[in-house]
Scaffold this motif. Structure first.
Motif, PDB file in Angstrom:
ATOM      1  N   ILE A  48      13.585 -14.918 -49.346  1.00 51.04           N
ATOM      2  CA  ILE A  48      14.579 -14.572 -48.321  1.00 51.04           C
ATOM      3  C   ILE A  48      15.987 -14.577 -48.899  1.00 51.04           C
ATOM      4  O   ILE A  48      16.748 -13.647 -48.728  1.00 51.04           O
ATOM      5  N   LEU A  49      16.360 -15.678 -49.615  1.00 51.64           N
ATOM      6  CA  LEU A  49      17.707 -15.756 -50.175  1.00 51.64           C
ATOM      7  C   LEU A  49      17.888 -14.837 -51.364  1.00 51.64           C
ATOM      8  O   LEU A  49      18.934 -14.225 -51.533  1.00 51.64           O
ATOM      9  N   ASN A  50      16.865 -14.775 -52.240  1.00 50.16           N
ATOM     10  CA  ASN A  50      16.931 -13.997 -53.483  1.00 50.16           C
ATOM     11  C   ASN A  50      18.230 -14.276 -54.229  1.00 50.16           C
ATOM     12  O   ASN A  50      18.601 -15.422 -54.409  1.00 50.16           O
ATOM     13  N   GLU A  51      18.954 -13.236 -54.662  1.00 52.87           N
ATOM     14  CA  GLU A  51      20.184 -13.465 -55.426  1.00 52.87           C
ATOM     15  C   GLU A  51      21.302 -14.015 -54.547  1.00 52.87           C
ATOM     16  O   GLU A  51      22.300 -14.527 -55.041  1.00 52.87           O
ATOM     17  N   GLY A  52      21.144 -13.885 -53.212  1.00 57.05           N
ATOM     18  CA  GLY A  52      22.204 -14.292 -52.299  1.00 57.05           C
ATOM     19  C   GLY A  52      22.598 -15.750 -52.403  1.00 57.05           C
ATOM     20  O   GLY A  52      23.655 -16.147 -51.942  1.00 57.05           O
ATOM     21  N   ILE A  53      21.745 -16.565 -53.006  1.00 51.26           N
ATOM     22  CA  ILE A  53      22.073 -17.977 -53.184  1.00 51.26           C
ATOM     23  C   ILE A  53      23.381 -18.146 -53.962  1.00 51.26           C
ATOM     24  O   ILE A  53      24.070 -19.151 -53.841  1.00 51.26           O
ATOM     25  N   ARG A  54      23.738 -17.134 -54.728  1.00 52.62           N
ATOM     26  CA  ARG A  54      24.973 -17.198 -55.518  1.00 52.62           C
ATOM     27  C   ARG A  54      26.208 -17.289 -54.627  1.00 52.62           C
ATOM     28  O   ARG A  54      27.272 -17.741 -55.053  1.00 52.62           O
ATOM     29  N   ASN A  55      26.039 -16.858 -53.388  1.00 50.97           N
ATOM     30  CA  ASN A  55      27.113 -16.948 -52.412  1.00 50.97           C
ATOM     31  C   ASN A  55      27.554 -18.392 -52.188  1.00 50.97           C
ATOM     32  O   ASN A  55      28.662 -18.666 -51.736  1.00 50.97           O
ATOM     33  N   LEU A  56      26.643 -19.311 -52.527  1.00 58.28           N
ATOM     34  CA  LEU A  56      26.926 -20.741 -52.382  1.00 58.28           C
ATOM     35  C   LEU A  56      28.256 -21.121 -53.012  1.00 58.28           C
ATOM     36  O   LEU A  56      29.000 -21.946 -52.485  1.00 58.28           O
ATOM     37  N   HIS A  57      28.553 -20.501 -54.154  1.00 58.02           N
ATOM     38  CA  HIS A  57      29.739 -20.897 -54.918  1.00 58.02           C
ATOM     39  C   HIS A  57      31.033 -20.337 -54.336  1.00 58.02           C
ATOM     40  O   HIS A  57      32.116 -20.628 -54.833  1.00 58.02           O
ATOM     41  N   PHE A  58      30.911 -19.499 -53.301  1.00 55.54           N
ATOM     42  CA  PHE A  58      32.103 -18.921 -52.694  1.00 55.54           C
ATOM     43  C   PHE A  58      32.240 -19.371 -51.245  1.00 55.54           C
ATOM     44  O   PHE A  58      33.301 -19.836 -50.822  1.00 55.54           O
ATOM     45  N   HIS A  59      31.175 -19.245 -50.494  1.00 57.65           N
ATOM     46  CA  HIS A  59      31.210 -19.551 -49.071  1.00 57.65           C
ATOM     47  C   HIS A  59      31.487 -21.029 -48.827  1.00 57.65           C
ATOM     48  O   HIS A  59      32.382 -21.391 -48.065  1.00 57.65           O
ATOM     49  N   VAL A  60      30.710 -21.896 -49.458  1.00 52.77           N
ATOM     50  CA  VAL A  60      30.834 -23.330 -49.193  1.00 52.77           C
ATOM     51  C   VAL A  60      32.164 -23.928 -49.664  1.00 52.77           C
ATOM     52  O   VAL A  60      32.795 -24.678 -48.925  1.00 52.77           O
ATOM     53  N   PRO A  61      32.629 -23.582 -50.901  1.00 50.14           N
ATOM     54  CA  PRO A  61      33.925 -24.120 -51.304  1.00 50.14           C
ATOM     55  C   PRO A  61      35.071 -23.731 -50.380  1.00 50.14           C
ATOM     56  O   PRO A  61      36.069 -24.446 -50.299  1.00 50.14           O
ATOM     57  N   MET A  62      34.959 -22.601 -49.696  1.00 49.84           N
ATOM     58  CA  MET A  62      36.012 -22.221 -48.744  1.00 49.84           C
ATOM     59  C   MET A  62      36.124 -23.282 -47.655  1.00 49.84           C
ATOM     60  O   MET A  62      37.211 -23.694 -47.254  1.00 49.84           O
ATOM     61  N   TRP A  63      34.966 -23.744 -47.166  1.00 49.87           N
ATOM     62  CA  TRP A  63      34.985 -24.753 -46.104  1.00 49.87           C
ATOM     63  C   TRP A  63      35.446 -26.107 -46.618  1.00 49.87           C
ATOM     64  O   TRP A  63      36.185 -26.821 -45.938  1.00 49.87           O
ATOM     65  N   PHE A  64      35.002 -26.464 -47.835  1.00 48.10           N
ATOM     66  CA  PHE A  64      35.476 -27.710 -48.436  1.00 48.10           C
ATOM     67  C   PHE A  64      36.994 -27.673 -48.566  1.00 48.10           C
ATOM     68  O   PHE A  64      37.693 -28.620 -48.212  1.00 48.10           O
ATOM     69  N   GLY A  65      37.488 -26.530 -49.090  1.00 44.31           N
ATOM     70  CA  GLY A  65      38.930 -26.371 -49.284  1.00 44.31           C
ATOM     71  C   GLY A  65      39.661 -26.478 -47.961  1.00 44.31           C
ATOM     72  O   GLY A  65      40.675 -27.167 -47.843  1.00 44.31           O
ATOM     73  N   MET A  66      39.124 -25.806 -46.940  1.00 42.62           N
ATOM     74  CA  MET A  66      39.751 -25.837 -45.623  1.00 42.62           C
ATOM     75  C   MET A  66      39.834 -27.267 -45.097  1.00 42.62           C
ATOM     76  O   MET A  66      40.886 -27.705 -44.644  1.00 42.62           O
ATOM     77  N   THR A  67      38.704 -27.981 -45.183  1.00 38.04           N
ATOM     78  CA  THR A  67      38.670 -29.343 -44.653  1.00 38.04           C
ATOM     79  C   THR A  67      39.655 -30.242 -45.380  1.00 38.04           C
ATOM     80  O   THR A  67      40.378 -31.018 -44.749  1.00 38.04           O
ATOM     81  N   LEU A  68      39.717 -30.130 -46.714  1.00 41.37           N
ATOM     82  CA  LEU A  68      40.649 -30.970 -47.467  1.00 41.37           C
ATOM     83  C   LEU A  68      42.090 -30.630 -47.138  1.00 41.37           C
ATOM     84  O   LEU A  68      42.946 -31.518 -47.014  1.00 41.37           O
ATOM     85  N   MET A  69      42.372 -29.337 -46.952  1.00 38.60           N
ATOM     86  CA  MET A  69      43.744 -28.972 -46.589  1.00 38.60           C
ATOM     87  C   MET A  69      44.090 -29.430 -45.183  1.00 38.60           C
ATOM     88  O   MET A  69      45.212 -29.867 -44.919  1.00 38.60           O
ATOM     89  N   PHE A  70      43.128 -29.357 -44.264  1.00 38.34           N
ATOM     90  CA  PHE A  70      43.379 -29.860 -42.911  1.00 38.34           C
ATOM     91  C   PHE A  70      43.572 -31.374 -42.938  1.00 38.34           C
ATOM     92  O   PHE A  70      44.361 -31.925 -42.160  1.00 38.34           O
ATOM     93  N   LEU A  71      42.858 -32.045 -43.829  1.00 39.43           N
ATOM     94  CA  LEU A  71      43.035 -33.489 -43.971  1.00 39.43           C
ATOM     95  C   LEU A  71      44.449 -33.800 -44.450  1.00 39.43           C
ATOM     96  O   LEU A  71      45.137 -34.661 -43.884  1.00 39.43           O
TER      97      LEU A  71
END
Lengths: 73, 223
Positions: free
Chosen positions: B35-58
């Motif tokens: 199901i994920l196939n190569e799309g798992i690579r998105n992990l390195h872009f999508h998730v860090p955006m949220w981490f970055g957002m949360t840290l900046m909001f903090l």
């Protein structure tokens, strides 16, 4: 009893499913094997580095403005 | 924040990290998942955006608290610019999530608990800026938005990190499991993922610092 039997049967079929899908997972092997992935990487890097140089430019301009302001004070 | 803004070394480091991340995200091997196939690579872009957002909001809420303690308007500038860039990262996060969802779940938006919670979280912070825009006086603006910032962050944390885990959701980290259950156990992915979080977060803070310096300069011009 019949309903239960057919449920159990369905469950068995489903549970053998994952075992059967030991078929190889489709990935972009051909694409990568043809070296096309390097084009993707180069384009992405080009974009990234261009944006970074723009950010550095802004950083320097701001620094100059700040120094001007400080010296005027 | 002032001192860090003027330093250069961590900005070059950020660029170096992200160059490595781009190369690694596309060229390194990834687990072959159905199901994920190569799309798992998105992990390195999508998730860090949220981490970055949360840290900046903090960081934003910390400066909001500092403003309330000292009434020094410079903290309000830090707080609002960090919230701005945080919100920007959040929008990229939700958009990349929607694109990923289209390919894995079949639709851009499936009203999944995690998707809904993230949208509500972003709306909370949009409201912060509407609040700011509605007040003229600087001190009053700062005071109101600092208080609202605390409120927004307090809701954001349970909304994004606790609520989705309590319900069943398509998104990883649901039904009691921590995020990345089956993906991040893979050490190949971790090699790129951890630097990605650092790199994208640092980038967010750099952009926020540029905005802060620009705002301070233009405030100075007016005076």
């Amino acid at each position: 009893m019949n309903k239960f039997k057919s449920f159990l049967f369905t469950l068995m079929i489903i549970m053998t499913g994952p075992g059967v899908a030991a078929q190889p997972v489709e990935m972009a092997d051909k694409f990568r094997g043809e070296g096309k992935i390097y084009v993707v990487v180069m384009i992405a890097l080009l974009l990234l580095i261009s944006i970074f140089f723009y950010l550095f430019r802004i950083d320097r301009k701001l620094k100059k403005l700040e120094e001007n302001q400080n010296s005027e004070q | 924040m002032e001192k860090l803004s003027k330093l250069i070394w961590w900005k070059w480091l950020t660029m170096g990290i992200l160059v490595y991340v781009i190369i690694g995200a596309f060229l390194f091997d990834v687990p072959r998942l159905p199901i994920l196939n190569e799309g798992i690579r998105n992990l390195h872009f999508h998730v860090p955006m949220w981490f970055g957002m949360t840290l900046m909001f903090l960081a934003s809420v910390i400066y909001a608290l500092k403003y309330l303690r000292t009434n020094d308007l410079k903290y309000d500038v830090y707080s609002s610019e960090l919230a701005t860039v945080g919100l920007f990262f959040g929008m990229i996060g939700i958009t990349t999530g929607m694109i990923w969802a289209r390919f894995t779940w079949g639709e851009f938006w499936s009203s999944d608990p995690q998707q809904n919670a993230s949208a509500i979280g972003l709306l909370l912070y949009f409201a912060l800026f509407i609040l700011r825009g509605s007040v003229q006086d600087d001190q009053q603006k700062a005071r109101l938005s600092s208080v609202y910032n605390i409120f927004a962050f307090s809701i954001l944390v349970p909304l994004l990190f606790i609520l989705p885990r309590l319900t069943s959701s398509l998104h990883p980290s649901s039904g009691g499991n921590p995020g990345f259950n089956s993906y991040d156990l893979d050490s190949q992915l971790r090699l790129v993922f951890y630097p990605a979080v650092i790199g994208w977060t640092f980038l967010g803070f750099w952009i926020a610092s540029l905005r802060i310096r620009f705002t301070n300069l233009s405030l100075h011009e007016q005076v």
